[in-house]
Motif scaffolding. Structure first.
Motif, PDB file in Angstrom:
ATOM      1  N   ALA A   1     -10.976  15.563  11.494  1.00 11.80           N
ATOM      2  CA  ALA A   1     -10.048  16.673  10.768  1.00 11.80           C
ATOM      3  C   ALA A   1      -8.869  16.692  11.632  1.00 11.80           C
ATOM      4  N   ARG A   2      -8.453  16.681  12.333  1.00 14.50           N
ATOM      5  CA  ARG A   2      -6.938  16.189  14.017  1.00 14.50           C
ATOM      6  C   ARG A   2      -6.643  15.001  13.203  1.00 14.50           C
ATOM      7  N   THR A   3      -6.940  14.380  12.614  1.00 17.13           N
ATOM      8  CA  THR A   3      -6.300  13.334  12.478  1.00 17.13           C
ATOM      9  C   THR A   3      -6.198  12.694  11.027  1.00 17.13           C
ATOM     10  N   LEU A   4      -5.774  11.470  11.089  1.00 20.19           N
ATOM     11  CA  LEU A   4      -5.448  11.225   9.008  1.00 20.19           C
ATOM     12  C   LEU A   4      -6.124  10.825   8.846  1.00 20.19           C
ATOM     13  N   PHE A   5      -7.229   9.924   9.609  1.00 17.37           N
ATOM     14  CA  PHE A   5      -8.714   9.660   8.814  1.00 17.37           C
ATOM     15  C   PHE A   5      -8.688  10.203   7.448  1.00 17.37           C
ATOM     16  N   PRO A   6      -9.060  11.792   6.985  1.00 17.23           N
ATOM     17  CA  PRO A   6      -9.349  11.400   6.148  1.00 17.23           C
ATOM     18  C   PRO A   6      -8.973  11.522   4.969  1.00 17.23           C
ATOM     19  N   LYS A   7      -7.735  10.958   5.076  1.00 15.63           N
ATOM     20  CA  LYS A   7      -6.685  11.108   3.745  1.00 15.63           C
ATOM     21  C   LYS A   7      -6.617   9.640   3.122  1.00 15.63           C
ATOM     22  N   ALA A   8      -7.630   8.805   3.797  1.00 16.67           N
ATOM     23  CA  ALA A   8      -8.034   7.982   2.820  1.00 16.67           C
ATOM     24  C   ALA A   8      -9.075   8.005   1.757  1.00 16.67           C
ATOM     25  N   ASN A   9      -9.911   6.677   1.153  1.00 10.99           N
ATOM     26  CA  ASN A   9     -10.766   6.511  -0.372  1.00 10.99           C
ATOM     27  C   ASN A   9     -11.353   5.079   0.978  1.00 10.99           C
ATOM     28  N   SER A  10     -12.083   5.603   2.016  1.00 11.82           N
ATOM     29  CA  SER A  10     -12.372   4.381   2.722  1.00 11.82           C
ATOM     30  C   SER A  10     -13.877   4.600   3.144  1.00 11.82           C
ATOM     31  N   TRP A  11     -14.346   3.226   3.519  1.00 11.15           N
ATOM     32  CA  TRP A  11     -16.031   3.420   3.341  1.00 11.15           C
ATOM     33  C   TRP A  11     -16.361   4.224   4.817  1.00 11.15           C
ATOM     34  N   TYR A  12     -15.134   4.271   5.429  1.00 14.96           N
ATOM     35  CA  TYR A  12     -15.257   5.701   6.744  1.00 14.96           C
ATOM     36  C   TYR A  12     -16.100   6.973   5.997  1.00 14.96           C
TER      37      TYR A  12
ATOM     38  N   PRO B   1       1.070  -1.049  -0.051  1.00 13.11           N
ATOM     39  CA  PRO B   1      -0.094   0.038   0.660  1.00 13.11           C
ATOM     40  C   PRO B   1       0.881   0.917  -0.188  1.00 13.11           C
ATOM     41  N   GLY B   2       0.413   2.590  -0.756  1.00 18.59           N
ATOM     42  CA  GLY B   2       0.416   3.538  -0.808  1.00 18.59           C
ATOM     43  C   GLY B   2       0.443   4.841  -0.561  1.00 18.59           C
ATOM     44  N   GLY B   3       0.367   5.884  -0.156  1.00 15.96           N
ATOM     45  CA  GLY B   3      -0.112   7.226  -0.892  1.00 15.96           C
ATOM     46  C   GLY B   3      -1.487   7.240  -0.042  1.00 15.96           C
ATOM     47  N   TYR B   4      -1.249   6.639   2.003  1.00 20.35           N
ATOM     48  CA  TYR B   4      -2.126   7.041   2.609  1.00 20.35           C
ATOM     49  C   TYR B   4      -1.605   6.016   4.113  1.00 20.35           C
ATOM     50  N   PRO B   5      -2.121   6.441   4.751  1.00 19.50           N
ATOM     51  CA  PRO B   5      -2.085   6.020   5.931  1.00 19.50           C
ATOM     52  C   PRO B   5      -2.430   4.536   6.674  1.00 19.50           C
ATOM     53  N   LEU B   6      -1.355   4.209   6.673  1.00 17.52           N
ATOM     54  CA  LEU B   6      -1.808   3.022   7.676  1.00 17.52           C
ATOM     55  C   LEU B   6      -2.852   3.138   8.562  1.00 17.52           C
ATOM     56  N   GLY B   7      -4.144   2.338   9.297  1.00 22.25           N
ATOM     57  CA  GLY B   7      -4.660   2.312  10.267  1.00 22.25           C
ATOM     58  C   GLY B   7      -6.455   2.753   9.683  1.00 22.25           C
ATOM     59  N   VAL B   8      -5.693   4.370   8.667  1.00 22.29           N
ATOM     60  CA  VAL B   8      -7.361   5.048   8.306  1.00 22.29           C
ATOM     61  C   VAL B   8      -8.371   4.315   7.467  1.00 22.29           C
ATOM     62  N   LYS B   9      -7.767   3.396   6.718  1.00 16.70           N
ATOM     63  CA  LYS B   9      -9.082   2.120   6.236  1.00 16.70           C
ATOM     64  C   LYS B   9      -8.683   0.924   6.963  1.00 16.70           C
ATOM     65  N   ARG B  10      -9.509   0.018   7.124  1.00 13.49           N
ATOM     66  CA  ARG B  10      -9.851  -0.696   8.180  1.00 13.49           C
ATOM     67  C   ARG B  10      -8.848  -1.193   7.946  1.00 13.49           C
ATOM     68  N   ILE B  11      -8.074  -2.220   8.978  1.00 15.26           N
ATOM     69  CA  ILE B  11      -6.287  -2.605   8.708  1.00 15.26           C
ATOM     70  C   ILE B  11      -6.987  -3.512   8.654  1.00 15.26           C
ATOM     71  N   CYS B  12      -6.182  -4.981   8.228  1.00 19.92           N
ATOM     72  CA  CYS B  12      -6.981  -6.443   7.676  1.00 19.92           C
ATOM     73  C   CYS B  12      -6.127  -6.702   8.972  1.00 19.92           C
ATOM     74  N   VAL B  13      -6.768  -7.779   8.688  1.00 18.16           N
ATOM     75  CA  VAL B  13      -6.143  -9.026  10.430  1.00 18.16           C
ATOM     76  C   VAL B  13      -6.192 -10.267   9.255  1.00 18.16           C
ATOM     77  N   ASP B  14      -5.342 -11.083   9.336  1.00 20.43           N
ATOM     78  CA  ASP B  14      -5.057 -12.489   7.929  1.00 20.43           C
ATOM     79  C   ASP B  14      -4.498 -13.795   8.799  1.00 20.43           C
ATOM     80  N   THR B  15      -4.877 -14.673   7.593  1.00 20.35           N
ATOM     81  CA  THR B  15      -3.573 -15.675   7.996  1.00 20.35           C
ATOM     82  C   THR B  15      -3.739 -16.309   6.614  1.00 20.35           C
ATOM     83  N   ASN B  16      -2.047 -15.946   6.166  1.00 22.55           N
ATOM     84  CA  ASN B  16      -0.879 -16.516   5.286  1.00 22.55           C
ATOM     85  C   ASN B  16      -2.008 -15.702   3.646  1.00 22.55           C
ATOM     86  N   TYR B  17      -2.136 -14.196   4.072  1.00 21.44           N
ATOM     87  CA  TYR B  17      -2.734 -13.643   3.291  1.00 21.44           C
ATOM     88  C   TYR B  17      -1.681 -13.220   2.061  1.00 21.44           C
TER      89      TYR B  17
END
Ligand code: N01
Length: 533
Positions: free
Chosen positions: A484-495, A321-337
């Protein structure tokens, strides 16, 4: 669908949805002595955990915490088998709760609420269903879910496809046999990331169509042991207490004062958390979600892990991933992705490089190639937070429709109540933290709050509760300011509603601190910001 007569009649409260929010609402309201009825579209309880049964589906919150807190008996009686519970086990838990507390009988299953209209002359909600029911209720509780309406993007040619098309959020009840098939998967959010490794084990070939790579961390799931239960029980009282703290929340005030940790310190911590497994990286440093200097290091860390795991450098680069911060789209938790992309039978198609052109009779055509496929899986997510509410025709004062009231984006005081929609409660609505944290705990807190509120009204002979428009506005401004005080709006998320064409871009969940504390304070002050008559 079993036949039954259409219902008519009057209740104190109607609850829409029998997921974890609806089940508890039915229980609490009945305990208060209210006459209450629930409607559920599925033939079973469980809500999103009924419908989402794709291969690999699990909760990404540890099972010991993804549990109701309201019953000590239930906590003692129920034993989770794994650190991250499967959908099957979570559904069994919901069923157990429904039966153990006698909630099932209150619910009319296979019944979809189509409309709810507030009758101003009588101060009562008229609720209609697709089974012809027409009931009246003083209070209406929408526990219809934040992630319950699947997003089915329109892809040209889909109707021409000769094979079967599945959506992760509407998976068939019988397991799907992919053996010997060539399967295309569209979407690499939490659902895709969980499903792809298992589909790859079963299918002859899997082609993953990725539009945006996600950050994913290993779950390191395992069986729970007695020691896990002992540790959990020891930590539990402090956990419950922490929920009520004025500083509890995804981003708390410490984030804005904390020092920027060094790259070395961060790397060490991220490595520990990576080995431990799960989404703990989000809690690693208070300013992870507010300061790019911190977040950039976390992004580098995960990208380095991807490059170490994935053998083909081009695939590794495309998965990074690039161009948006980690954790501002829901982070995925995987097994062997990431490991799955080292399999001979798995191919990644980067739709940024070769956009999806259309579905054909035999597969998928991108701008560069045609892929021959026997089955397609849409792991394309949900019309989040507002989708299920808009699927009903909800009308408040002066027949104002909720869709109209929210045409520029949702507004709800505390994410719970809406001006002009008296006595309507939304469980985990837009403007509440809900999807940002532990959903089952969020559902409980909302239900406790609204049940206490109804109890308060009944004791005082009050008929109507609705938020003051000014209080609602101030709350939604606060929700927006916090985001707005966080990095959340920096990704195109479903949030943000960014995954649905035409949906207003409004950051919906509350990411700040002290939400529960504030709700309790507002109640203690006699429901500050509400008009009660
Ligand atoms: O949905 P998503 P999800 N063409 O919206 C892609 C919860 N959950 O079902 O990012 C091509 O995250 C889309 O691409 P892009 C959890 O809160 C929890 O996976 O829009 N691709 C994306 O890759 C989670 O966040 C659990 O560019 C298209 C994917 O489809 C939420 O549910 C498990 C497309 C959708 O990802 C939603 O997760 C599962 C198109 N036209 C879900 N349209 C656990 O507890 C969409 N995409 C573990």
């Amino acid at each position: 669908m079993s036949a039954r007569d259409a219902l008519e009649g009057e209740y104190d409260a109607v609850v829409v949805g029998a997921g974890f929010g609806g089940l508890y609402a039915l229980h609490r309201l009945r305990e208060l002595g209210l006459s209450v009825i629930g409607f559920e579209a599925a033939p079973e309880v469980g809500g999103t955990w009924y419908w989402n049964r794709y291969p690999g589906v699990r909760c990404d919150v540890p099972s010991l915490y993804y549990s109701y807190t309201w019953s000590a008996e239930l906590r003692r009686e129920w034993r989770w088998s794994e650190k991250y519970a499967t959908q099957r086990e979570i559904l069994d838990y919901a069923r157990y709760v429904a039966d153990r507390f006698g909630i099932r009988d209150l619910i009319r299953f296979e019944t979809r609420v189509t409309a709810a209209a507030f009758d101003e002359a009588e101060n009562i909600w008229q609720v209609s269903t697709d089974r012809g029911d027409r009931i009246r209720a003083r209070f209406c509780v929408m526990a219809s879910g934040c992630l319950s309406v699947p997003n089915n993007p329109k892809v040209a040619g889909a109707e021409s496809f000769r094979g079967r098309i599945y959506h992760t959020a509407r998976w068939p009840e019988q397991p799907v046999d992919f053996s010997g098939l060539r399967v295309g998967v569209i979407g690499t959010g939490s659902s895709g990331v969980q499903a792809i490794p298992l589909i790859a084990e079963a299918a002859q070939q899997v082609v993953v169509f990725q539009r945006t790579p996600n950050f994913s961390v290993p779950a390191r799931n395992r069986q729970l042991r007695d020691e896990d239960y002992e540790q959990f029980e020891a930590a539990y009282p402090a956990y419950l207490e922490s929920l009520e703290s004025p500083h509890f929340g995804r981003v708390n005030s410490a984030a804005f004062e904390a020092p920027i940790p060094s790259r070395e310190e961060q790397w060490r911590r991220y490595e520990e958390l990576w080995q431990e497994g799960g989404g703990g990286i989000l809690l690693s440093f208070p300013n992870l979600l507010t300061h790019e200097a911190v977040n950039d290091v976390a992004c580098d860390f995960v990208r380095e892990k991807i490059s170490q795991i994935v053998k083909d450098p081009r695939t590794a680069a495309a998965l990074s991933p690039g161009g948006y911060p980690l954790g501002v789209k829901r982070i995925c938790v995987d097994t062997n992705y990431y490991e799955t992309f080292n399999r001979e039978n798995v191919e990644l198609v980067d739709l940024k490089q070769e956009p999806l052109d259309r579905i054909t009779a035999d597969g998928i055509k991108t701008s560069a190639r045609q892929f021959e496929l026997d089955a397609l899986v849409f792991a394309t997510g949900f019309d989040a937070m507002t989708g299920a509410l808009f699927a009903m025709d909800i009308r408040g004062r002066n027949e104002l429709g909720l869709r109209e009231a929210w045409k520029d984006g949702p507004r709800a005081y505390l994410g719970l109540t809406v001006a002009d929609f008296p006595n309507l409660f939304i469980v985990t609505g837009p403007g509440s933290p809900s999807v940002i944290g532990n959903m089952i705990n969020a559902c409980e807190q909302h239900v406790d709050w609204l049940a206490d509120c109804i109890d308060y009204m009944r004791r005082r002979g009050l008929q109507i509760l609705e938020p003051e428009p000014a209080a609602e506005r101030a709350w939604m401004d606060h929700v927006a300011d916090m985001a707005a005080r966080t990095l959340f709006p920096k990704a195109n998320s479903w949030y943000l509603g960014a995954n649905i064409a035409g949906k207003p871009r409004v950051f919906m969940p509350y990411v700040g601190e002290g939400y529960r504390f504030r709700c309790a304070q507002i109640a203690a002050r006699g429901y500050e910001g509400f008009r009660l008559t």
